[in-house]
Design a protein around this motif. Structure first.
Motif, PDB file in Angstrom:
ATOM      1  N   GLN A   1       0.823  -1.199   0.000  1.00 42.47           N
ATOM      2  CA  GLN A   1       0.000   0.000   0.000  1.00 42.47           C
ATOM      3  C   GLN A   1       0.857   1.248   0.000  1.00 42.47           C
TER       4      GLN A   1
ATOM      5  N   ASN B   1       1.016   3.766  -3.002  1.00 47.89           N
ATOM      6  CA  ASN B   1      -0.166   4.566  -3.276  1.00 47.89           C
ATOM      7  C   ASN B   1      -0.509   5.566  -2.184  1.00 47.89           C
ATOM      8  N   ARG B   2      -0.141   5.315  -0.942  1.00 47.30           N
ATOM      9  CA  ARG B   2      -0.471   6.237   0.140  1.00 47.30           C
ATOM     10  C   ARG B   2       0.628   7.278   0.247  1.00 47.30           C
TER      11      ARG B   2
ATOM     12  N   CYS C   1      -4.071  14.032  -6.759  1.00 51.06           N
ATOM     13  CA  CYS C   1      -3.173  13.490  -5.745  1.00 51.06           C
ATOM     14  C   CYS C   1      -3.450  14.121  -4.384  1.00 51.06           C
TER      15      CYS C   1
ATOM     16  N   CYS D   1      -6.766  12.431  -3.287  1.00 52.55           N
ATOM     17  CA  CYS D   1      -6.735  10.969  -3.138  1.00 52.55           C
ATOM     18  C   CYS D   1      -5.499  10.441  -2.417  1.00 52.55           C
TER      19      CYS D   1
ATOM     20  N   CYS E   1      -2.788   9.581  -3.810  1.00 55.95           N
ATOM     21  CA  CYS E   1      -2.417   8.427  -4.612  1.00 55.95           C
ATOM     22  C   CYS E   1      -2.174   8.877  -6.046  1.00 55.95           C
TER      23      CYS E   1
ATOM     24  N   CYS F   1      -5.358   2.946  -7.872  1.00 53.93           N
ATOM     25  CA  CYS F   1      -5.814   4.092  -7.064  1.00 53.93           C
ATOM     26  C   CYS F   1      -7.300   4.305  -7.324  1.00 53.93           C
TER      27      CYS F   1
END
Length: 97
Positions: free
Chosen positions: A29, A32-33, A64, A67, A69, A81
């Motif tokens: 993860q 993406n985080r 970005c 989100c 991401c 995402c």
């Protein structure tokens, strides 16, 4: 005494496996985080292959920031995402590059 040794070895192996799974989950993860400060470099790479860099950067950074991401690569991979992938314009087209 042998049973206690087997029990402690089994406990150690289970704990090790648990820690490996947590680490892998965090790593999977982790791409993406993002933090907001990570958006510009990720978007710079994401928009590097387009001839429309200015609008791409604007929308990528906006997406970005919301989100946290950015999909990997310069095109596609939006399924990694969901927020980025599902954000649409009023006309129903994808908002995020």
């Amino acid at each position: 005494m042998a049973a206690a040794r087997v029990h402690s070895t089994t406990s150690f192996l289970l704990l090790s496996l648990f820690l490996v799974l947590i680490t892998f989950s965090s790593f999977a993860q982790g791409y993406n985080r993002l933090r907001p400060k990570d958006c510009k470099p990720r978007c710079t790479y994401r928009c590097s292959a387009t001839s429309h860099k200015k609008p791409c950067m604007f929308f990528c950074q906006k997406c970005c920031a919301t989100c946290l991401c950015v999909p990997p690569g310069t095109y596609g991979n939006k399924q990694t995402c969901p927020c980025y992938n599902n954000w649409k314009t009023q006309e129903g087209r994808p908002k995020c590059p």
